[in-house]
Write an enzyme that holds these catalytic residues in place. Structure first.
Site, PDB file in Angstrom:
ATOM      1  N   LYS A  66       0.796  -1.228   0.000  1.00  0.00           N
ATOM      2  CA  LYS A  66       0.000   0.000   0.000  1.00  0.00           C
ATOM      3  C   LYS A  66       0.833   1.285   0.000  1.00  0.00           C
ATOM      4  O   LYS A  66       0.396   2.307  -0.501  1.00  0.00           O
ATOM      5  CB  LYS A  66      -0.978  -0.006   1.166  1.00  0.00           C
ATOM      6  CG  LYS A  66      -2.137  -0.974   0.917  1.00  0.00           C
ATOM      7  CD  LYS A  66      -3.302  -0.702   1.824  1.00  0.00           C
ATOM      8  CE  LYS A  66      -4.554  -1.416   1.352  1.00  0.00           C
ATOM      9  NZ  LYS A  66      -4.449  -2.892   1.498  1.00  0.00           N
ATOM     10  N   GLU A 107      -9.805   7.607   3.344  1.00  0.00           N
ATOM     11  CA  GLU A 107     -10.757   6.761   4.060  1.00  0.00           C
ATOM     12  C   GLU A 107     -10.074   5.412   4.248  1.00  0.00           C
ATOM     13  O   GLU A 107      -9.152   5.062   3.512  1.00  0.00           O
ATOM     14  CB  GLU A 107     -12.046   6.612   3.255  1.00  0.00           C
ATOM     15  CG  GLU A 107     -12.135   5.393   2.352  1.00  0.00           C
ATOM     16  CD  GLU A 107     -11.180   5.442   1.168  1.00  0.00           C
ATOM     17  OE1 GLU A 107     -10.591   4.372   0.886  1.00  0.00           O
ATOM     18  OE2 GLU A 107     -11.000   6.495   0.542  1.00  0.00           O
ATOM     19  N   SER A 116       1.534  -9.755  -1.131  1.00  0.00           N
ATOM     20  CA  SER A 116       1.127  -8.349  -1.007  1.00  0.00           C
ATOM     21  C   SER A 116       1.413  -7.765   0.368  1.00  0.00           C
ATOM     22  O   SER A 116       1.613  -6.561   0.499  1.00  0.00           O
ATOM     23  CB  SER A 116      -0.351  -8.195  -1.358  1.00  0.00           C
ATOM     24  OG  SER A 116      -1.150  -9.037  -0.550  1.00  0.00           O
TER      25      SER A 116
HETATM   26  C1  LIG Z   1      -5.319  -3.874   1.147  1.00  0.00           C
HETATM   27  C2  LIG Z   1      -4.629  -5.136   0.859  1.00  0.00           C
HETATM   28  C3  LIG Z   1      -4.984  -5.958  -0.228  1.00  0.00           C
HETATM   29  C4  LIG Z   1      -6.148  -5.674  -1.120  1.00  0.00           C
HETATM   30  O1  LIG Z   1      -6.084  -4.467  -1.820  1.00  0.00           O
HETATM   31  P1  LIG Z   1      -5.806  -4.439  -3.386  1.00  0.00           P
HETATM   32  O2  LIG Z   1      -6.085  -3.055  -3.787  1.00  0.00           O
HETATM   33  O3  LIG Z   1      -6.740  -5.433  -4.013  1.00  0.00           O
HETATM   34  O4  LIG Z   1      -4.397  -4.837  -3.579  1.00  0.00           O
HETATM   35  C5  LIG Z   1      -4.219  -7.085  -0.472  1.00  0.00           C
HETATM   36  N1  LIG Z   1      -3.186  -7.435   0.327  1.00  0.00           N
HETATM   37  C6  LIG Z   1      -2.836  -6.682   1.390  1.00  0.00           C
HETATM   38  C7  LIG Z   1      -1.690  -7.125   2.226  1.00  0.00           C
HETATM   39  C8  LIG Z   1      -3.531  -5.517   1.694  1.00  0.00           C
HETATM   40  O5  LIG Z   1      -3.171  -4.785   2.758  1.00  0.00           O
END
Ligand SMILES: *Cc1c(COP(=O)(O)O)cnc(C)c1O
Length: 412
Positions: free
Chosen positions: A86, A108, A380
């Site tokens: 993020k 938000e 992610s």
């Molecule tokens: C917020 C988040 C997501 C989902 O958000 P996307 O916009 O779909 O990437 C996925 N993995 C993690 C670790 C997150 O914090």
């Protein structure tokens, strides 16, 4: 509309009051992000390196590679500052706001991950930051409320409606409509009206630009497939975008299948968040996209064991790539995601976010033809934020590969 659409998806479905703000942002996006005016892109890259810790590693997962008889390469966004992808977007947008001469940042947040990344980026760049968060979410996600406050942000609990992300978005839009002169609204995924989906994709595409170069350097070739989880779709688009023109690389977006793929029309709930796999066309949060709705076009409440995937819509570009057949949407249910969480933790020594666990879990379902012999998986984020819910969710079901959870619950 001449720009900002991806096939039939995207666009700018917003109240008239927000149009000047979007036009100003579109102009800034083109000048600074696309044309590198005043060296914006250079400064962004430098800050991603020094503050964010980029490039993140591309790591071969030994045990998973043996298990699936393919090179499984993990793109380690969990090692980015803040513990998830993020920050790529939050840092890009806060820096852009600075170049635009804005004096204040708003955002938000649902589970608090995006709010936390935005608060970090704002502190780093010396900008005041206010985050709107549903009252119920502030109670459920207290550690993230603390993190935001520690980074100097103001957290505004939203009491309307059910006190969740939907109400927080409306409240942030309301703030923005009256403060556009001084304020930039940092949207947290590849969603919302143009230019947000394209701009957030560009900030996140550093994931696939790095991964593509890293695979080529390591193996002298491109991967056969790329796998990423999809909520709004920002780590997905980030992990895919540099590979989209490489037709030989298969792209798999893993959605949250929740507890079932069926919509309960009577109760207005979908026990999943699989808008690509099961949704239909409609307008949500300023863009035409695929979303979870009932026969009357009412948005239904979504569900996932992972709060970051729990969203009724999805980015318009991802919806378009699915429609074109370039990206294949697949689903993983709550049970399998919990198993995936334990598998990566035990077999590779990496505790993933529950969102990421969906991407890991899908490797079990994939055919050898789908994966090919070299697969890149986007990790992610890390799972520290999810430990408490993993203990509860694991104890509540029969998870074949989990350790005994009673020890963690303190009742052993
Ligand atoms: C917020 C988040 C997501 C989902 O958000 P996307 O916009 O779909 O990437 C996925 N993995 C993690 C670790 C997150 O914090």
């Amino acid at each position: 509309m001449s720009s900002g659409t991806f096939g039939r998806y995207g666009g700018q479905y917003v109240p008239e009051a927000l149009m000047p703000a979007l036009e100003e942002l579109e102009d800034a996006y083109e000048r600074y992000v696309l044309d590198n005016e005043d060296g914006f892109v250079d400064e962004f890259r430098e800050r991603l390196r020094d503050f964010g810790g980029r490039p993140t590693p591309l790591q071969r997962a030994e045990q998973l590679s043996a298990r699936y008889d393919a090179d499984v390469l993990l793109k380690r966004e969990d090692l980015l500052h803040g513990g998830a992808h993020k920050l790529n977007n939050a840092l890009g947008q806060v820096l852009l706001a600075k170049y635009m001469g804005k004096e204040r940042i708003i955002a938000e947040t649902g589970a608090g991950q995006h709010g936390t990344a935005t608060a970090m980026a704002a502190a780093h760049l010396g900008m005041p930051c206010e985050v709107y968060m549903g009252r119920r979410d502030t109670n459920r996600q207290r550690p993230n409320v603390f993190r935001m406050r520690l980074n100097g942000a103001t957290v505004n609990p939203v009491d309307t409606g059910r006190g969740t992300l939907k109400e927080a978005i409306s409240e942030t839009m309301r703030d923005w409509a009256t403060t556009v002169e001084t304020t930039h609204y940092v949207i947290g995924s590849v969603v919302g009206p143009h230019p947000f989906p394209a701009m957030v994709r560009d900030f996140q595409s550093v994931i696939s630009e790095e991964a593509r170069a890293q695979v080529r350097e390591r193996a002298g070739r491109l991967p056969s497939s790329v796998v990423a989880c999809a909520g709004g779709g920002s780590n997905t688009m980030g992990a895919f975008s540099a590979f989209v023109p490489d037709e030989g690389v298969s792209l798999f977006a893993v959605e949250a299948g929740g507890s079932s793929l069926r919509v309960d029309e009577e109760r207005g709930v979908a026990p999943n968040s699989a808008s690509l796999s099961t949704g239909s066309e409609g307008v949500l949060h300023g863009a035409r996209t695929r979303l979870l709705q009932d026969a009357d076009g009412q948005i239904v409440e979504s569900h996932s064991v992972s709060s970051g995937l729990d969203y009724a819509g999805v980015g318009p570009e991802l919806a378009h790539l699915v429609e074109e057949g370039r990206v294949a949407p697949v689903t993983v249910d709550d049970d399998a995601a919990i198993e995936g969480f334990h598998r990566l933790s035990q077999e590779e020594g990496i505790i993933p976010a529950l969102e990421t666990a969906h991407a890991i879990a899908w490797l079990e379902d994939a055919t050898p033809e789908q994966l090919g012999d070299c697969v890149v998986v986007c990790v992610s984020g890390r799972g520290d934020k999810d430990l408490e819910s993993v203990v509860e969710e694991t104890a509540a079901r029969d998870v074949p590969n989990a350790p005994d959870m009673d020890v963690f619950r303190g009742d052993a």
